[in-house]
Structures are given as C-alpha cells and as structure tokens.
Design a protein around this motif. Sequence first.
Motif, PDB file in Angstrom:
ATOM      1  N   SER A 253       0.814  -1.221   0.000  1.00 21.27           N
ATOM      2  CA  SER A 253       0.000   0.000   0.000  1.00 21.27           C
ATOM      3  C   SER A 253       0.844   1.265   0.000  1.00 21.27           C
ATOM      4  O   SER A 253       0.472   2.273  -0.616  1.00 21.27           O
ATOM      5  N   THR A 254       1.975   1.228   0.679  1.00 21.33           N
ATOM      6  CA  THR A 254       2.845   2.406   0.688  1.00 21.33           C
ATOM      7  C   THR A 254       3.322   2.743  -0.723  1.00 21.33           C
ATOM      8  O   THR A 254       3.339   3.917  -1.123  1.00 21.33           O
ATOM      9  N   ASP A 255       3.693   1.704  -1.483  1.00 24.18           N
ATOM     10  CA  ASP A 255       4.122   1.943  -2.859  1.00 24.18           C
ATOM     11  C   ASP A 255       2.965   2.447  -3.719  1.00 24.18           C
ATOM     12  O   ASP A 255       3.172   3.259  -4.627  1.00 24.18           O
ATOM     13  N   ALA A 256       1.764   1.958  -3.456  1.00 21.56           N
ATOM     14  CA  ALA A 256       0.601   2.446  -4.195  1.00 21.56           C
ATOM     15  C   ALA A 256       0.415   3.943  -3.975  1.00 21.56           C
ATOM     16  O   ALA A 256       0.122   4.693  -4.910  1.00 21.56           O
ATOM     17  N   ILE A 257       0.583   4.386  -2.738  1.00 20.42           N
ATOM     18  CA  ILE A 257       0.482   5.816  -2.439  1.00 20.42           C
ATOM     19  C   ILE A 257       1.576   6.599  -3.167  1.00 20.42           C
ATOM     20  O   ILE A 257       1.319   7.654  -3.763  1.00 20.42           O
ATOM     21  N   THR A 258       2.785   6.059  -3.161  1.00 17.95           N
ATOM     22  CA  THR A 258       3.910   6.752  -3.808  1.00 17.95           C
ATOM     23  C   THR A 258       3.609   7.042  -5.268  1.00 17.95           C
ATOM     24  O   THR A 258       3.812   8.179  -5.749  1.00 17.95           O
ATOM     25  N   TYR A 259       3.096   6.036  -5.991  1.00 12.71           N
ATOM     26  CA  TYR A 259       2.885   6.238  -7.423  1.00 12.71           C
ATOM     27  C   TYR A 259       1.588   6.982  -7.721  1.00 12.71           C
ATOM     28  O   TYR A 259       1.511   7.712  -8.726  1.00 12.71           O
ATOM     29  N   ALA A 260       0.591   6.848  -6.868  1.00 10.72           N
ATOM     30  CA  ALA A 260      -0.606   7.673  -7.039  1.00 10.72           C
ATOM     31  C   ALA A 260      -0.242   9.151  -6.876  1.00 10.72           C
ATOM     32  O   ALA A 260      -0.732  10.012  -7.621  1.00 10.72           O
ATOM     33  N   LYS A 261       0.629   9.447  -5.916  1.00 14.66           N
ATOM     34  CA  LYS A 261       1.058  10.837  -5.696  1.00 14.66           C
ATOM     35  C   LYS A 261       1.823  11.379  -6.896  1.00 14.66           C
ATOM     36  O   LYS A 261       1.704  12.565  -7.229  1.00 14.66           O
ATOM     37  N   LYS A 262       2.625  10.537  -7.544  1.00 17.90           N
ATOM     38  CA  LYS A 262       3.328  10.989  -8.739  1.00 17.90           C
ATOM     39  C   LYS A 262       2.343  11.461  -9.804  1.00 17.90           C
ATOM     40  O   LYS A 262       2.543  12.491 -10.462  1.00 17.90           O
ATOM     41  N   VAL A 263       1.272  10.700  -9.990  1.00 17.96           N
ATOM     42  CA  VAL A 263       0.256  11.070 -10.983  1.00 17.96           C
ATOM     43  C   VAL A 263      -0.436  12.359 -10.564  1.00 17.96           C
ATOM     44  O   VAL A 263      -0.604  13.296 -11.360  1.00 17.96           O
ATOM     45  N   ILE A 264      -0.836  12.419  -9.301  1.00 21.44           N
ATOM     46  CA  ILE A 264      -1.584  13.573  -8.803  1.00 21.44           C
ATOM     47  C   ILE A 264      -0.756  14.854  -8.912  1.00 21.44           C
ATOM     48  O   ILE A 264      -1.292  15.946  -9.159  1.00 21.44           O
ATOM     49  N   SER A 265       0.551  14.709  -8.779  1.00 25.42           N
ATOM     50  CA  SER A 265       1.434  15.877  -8.821  1.00 25.42           C
ATOM     51  C   SER A 265       1.880  16.257 -10.226  1.00 25.42           C
ATOM     52  O   SER A 265       2.661  17.201 -10.392  1.00 25.42           O
ATOM     53  N   ALA A 266       1.389  15.536 -11.231  1.00 26.70           N
ATOM     54  CA  ALA A 266       1.889  15.734 -12.598  1.00 26.70           C
ATOM     55  C   ALA A 266       1.150  16.809 -13.373  1.00 26.70           C
ATOM     56  O   ALA A 266       1.432  17.021 -14.561  1.00 26.70           O
ATOM     57  N   GLY A 267       0.191  17.479 -12.742  1.00 30.56           N
ATOM     58  CA  GLY A 267      -0.475  18.593 -13.408  1.00 30.56           C
ATOM     59  C   GLY A 267      -1.830  18.281 -14.015  1.00 30.56           C
ATOM     60  O   GLY A 267      -2.406  19.131 -14.709  1.00 30.56           O
TER      61      GLY A 267
END
Length: 521
Positions: A253-267
């Motif tokens: 789940s921690t890794d899922a959060i990491t990559y979801a945040k990458k998408v969310i922060s991409a504009g």
Amino acid sequence: MKLFKLSFLIVLLGALASCTKDLDRSPLYGVTSVTVFSTPAGYKQALAKVYSHFSLTGSGGAGSSDIAGIDAGTSSYVRLHWSLQELTTDEAIVAWNDPGLPDLHTMSWGSSNDLIKGFYNRLFSQITVANEFLRESATGRVGEKGFSATEAGEIKAYNAEVRFIRAYDYLVALDLFGNVPFSTEANLIGGDRPEQIKRTELFTWVENELKAAEAELKEPKTNEYGRVDKAAAWMSLARLYLNAKIYSGTDRSTDAITYAKKVISAGYTLENTYKNLFLADNNLRKNEIIFSIPFDGLRMQTYGGTTFLVHASLGGNMSASEAGVDAAWAGLRTTKNLVDLFPNSGADTRALFYTNGQNKQINDVGTFTDGYAVTKWMNITSEGKPGKHPTFVDNDFPMFRLAEAYLIYAEAQLRGGTGGDATTALQYINKLRERAYGNPSGNLASLELTTILDERARELYWEGLRRTDLIRFAKFTDASYLWPFKGGVKEGRGVESFRTLFPLPAADITANPNLTQNTGY
C-alpha cells in the motif's frame, strides 16, 4: 485528427505472417521484419501495429481478425476485457446468448469458453508483436542501420512505449489468469514452447519492467495523443501495488500511495463535467484522462471497443438516434446493486441510468427491459452533436484517469500505507463528490474501506475494473455479497473460490505441455 498520426491499418509484421511448406519461397507480398524495420517510418508503422491490438481486430477493417480461427467479435481487446471484468459482476448483465456469454454472469465458465479464449489470444498476440518490436529496436540492432542520432533517439522512445505495453499486458494476464506462459524478445517465434511463470514471479517481472520503461518514457502530457508516457507507467504501478496482496501475498500500500502521488502531482485536473469523459469528443479531456485507447468512426471501424458499449447499451424505449447511432443492440444493462449505490441519483450526476420502461428488478436475463439501462457511453459530443459515423463511434476508451489515482491514494492510506494522510485522502474523495453533486452537499465526513469500494463503483463503473475491485475486497465469489443471477440464480449465490482466476484455454493446455491448468478447471 485525434489519433496520433499513424496508419493503424498496416501490414502485419513478416515474422508473424503465415508461412508455407516451401521454405525457399519469398515472403508473401515481400514483407519481412527486414523490410518493415529498414526505415524510421517503418518503425513507427510497427509501433502503430502494437498499439492497434488495443483497438482493432484486424487489418482489413470492421469484421476482420488477425487472429486465425476466431470470429472478430470475440477477439476485440476492449470488448472482451470489459466483458470479463464487468459481466462477471454486479455492474453489468447482457441479454444475449452468444456462446460463452451467459456463463460470465452466472460465473459458470469453463476452459473452452469462447470469450476467455478470445481475450487470451488477443492478449498474447499483442505480447508476441511487442516482443518482435523489442528485438528489432534493441540499441545494437538499431545501431547497425545507419540512422541519425535523432532517428535512433526516436526509436529508443518507441522501444520504451512498447516495453510498457508488453508489461501492461502481462499485468492484465497476471490479474486474470495468474500463472501464464511467458516469453520475451529473447524467445524467437517458432522456437520452444513458452514456459509457465508463477504469479508471484510475474508480479516482480512486471514491477521491474514498468520501472525500466518509466525511466525512458516521455514526461507526462508531452507525447502524441493515444501514446503512453511516464504517467501511464505510474498509474500501472499504482494499480499493481494496490492489488499486490492478491498477486504476491505482500501488502504494498505504501508503494501504491507513492505512485498515485506521482500522478496527482503531474499537473492533471478533474474534468468539470463527469459525463464528458465518455462522450464522442472525450479526446478533448486530456486534463483528466492520462491514456486512452482511441476510436474513430471514420478511420477505425470496429464492432468491438466503444462501438459495442454504445450500441449494446440501447434498447427498449431508448432512441438510438439520440445516442448518435443507427441501431440499438438491446444487450447491456446493470443490476439493482449498482443503482442502489446512488440513493441521491437526482443529485449525483454520475447516476447515468435510463429507467423509462425498464424494470429495476431482473426477472429474465434475456429481456432487455429487465434492469436499468446505462447511458454512460453515447456517440454524441459534449455539444450534443452526433459522432462522425452512425454505426462506428468516436468515443475513446479511458484506460487511466486522475480520478482513479485519487481513489487509489485513499484506499491505500486506509489499508495502512504510509506517505499519505487521512485528511488528504478525504479531500480527494470529496473532490470527486463535489464534481458529481456540483457543490459540497455530497461531501463525506470520514472514510472507511467499504466507502472506498462503493465510491469506486460510483466513479468507475463500466470502465473495466469491477471484478478486480471485488476480488481485492473479498466480495467476488462467496455469499457475503450477492447480486441478481450471481451463480446463475435470481437472488444470487456464492460460487467456488477458484473463480477469482479464469482458466487457461483448453486448446493452449493441449498444445503446450509446459502449462498447468489453474485450480478448479
């Protein structure tokens, strides 16, 4: 033209073409891997062929199939993956009796099911074409051809895209079938039969391949429309990690959060109007849609894909012309379980149901008016104009949306993942609900895991994700959660737990002694 500017109707790669017994004969039409991959333009055409497996069934237009021995209608990637993910759940039911189709909703499929076999063949056909491309686009191979540094750089970018597509296909295979035959560019066509890879090992391979492709893919929102970029890799990794406990036995789940945040922060930003994401001009919604499979009524004519979703959703008192098409196929509806998730359906604009003349209760699966119809997919634009063709639709199929990244973040946080927080998770879910309601009146005060499952259904229904979600929440097979005609009875019943995986097709088991059938089949 909303498609990235390639011809999807290109010749098949020579290495995949049929051969004759006379090995001294020249390849048919003079097409070989040597000729296809002799120019930068040839590489881009070959790239188009890899992508085209998502959308088209064959190079001869509607009704054609480039997979031998199978009807085109049972070889469409989007149509069949959607069917396996939706018709096996509470979100969709179909009136038709095509071979193998009723077995999906009754959860009684076997290893000879035509639709399972069709999707399996399409999936591994795309992997085979991808492997050929990766062989020919390896750095050493490209360096032998005298291309300029710029041309070689573009081909390297193509290589990353195809590497992503192959990894994504194996992710889908991992999800649907578990232990599958495995081959890469190191396995030549016509060589030894593929060995079978264990699900846990395939999980690790997919993870590593997606990360390797990510490093070479273009930055988010910088590639041509219809082609993948880093954000598509991040979304795939977020999905992989969200389901890691099912696939590998280990929570990620921690890794899922990491990559979801990458998408969310991409504009990316949410589209203002939910329904616009699924209409005939949804190619304009690049603010939210991260990657789509393009369809075009004039240039990409197929009876699969979104043409199937639009036509098959129409029947009863519904007007085909108002949906921008020339015929209602009277097939797809939903069950009361999905409808009941929208208690404020008048306020929640995601509740796209047609009820006039439709019964909420399903008494006869074969009667289209039993079950509410769904109007999520319509071949009309956001301005109310019909698509370019009355039979073949313009609606693209969104594979990844920002909304899903919000939902992954929230669920992974509730499952104990670190790197996120409960306040932000709630804010993301309420962003979706504010769009749906048009104001904060539908906002939630807190979140639970069951809330997330229901919110995923409200936001993502009929987008090909429901089966995987129900499995992750342990609600797919047992009697703890029922829907009409689950297990083949009107009130629903629990089914065997082994049905969380589909069988490998019987024909492949027979042809390849390296394969072991999934338990229960």
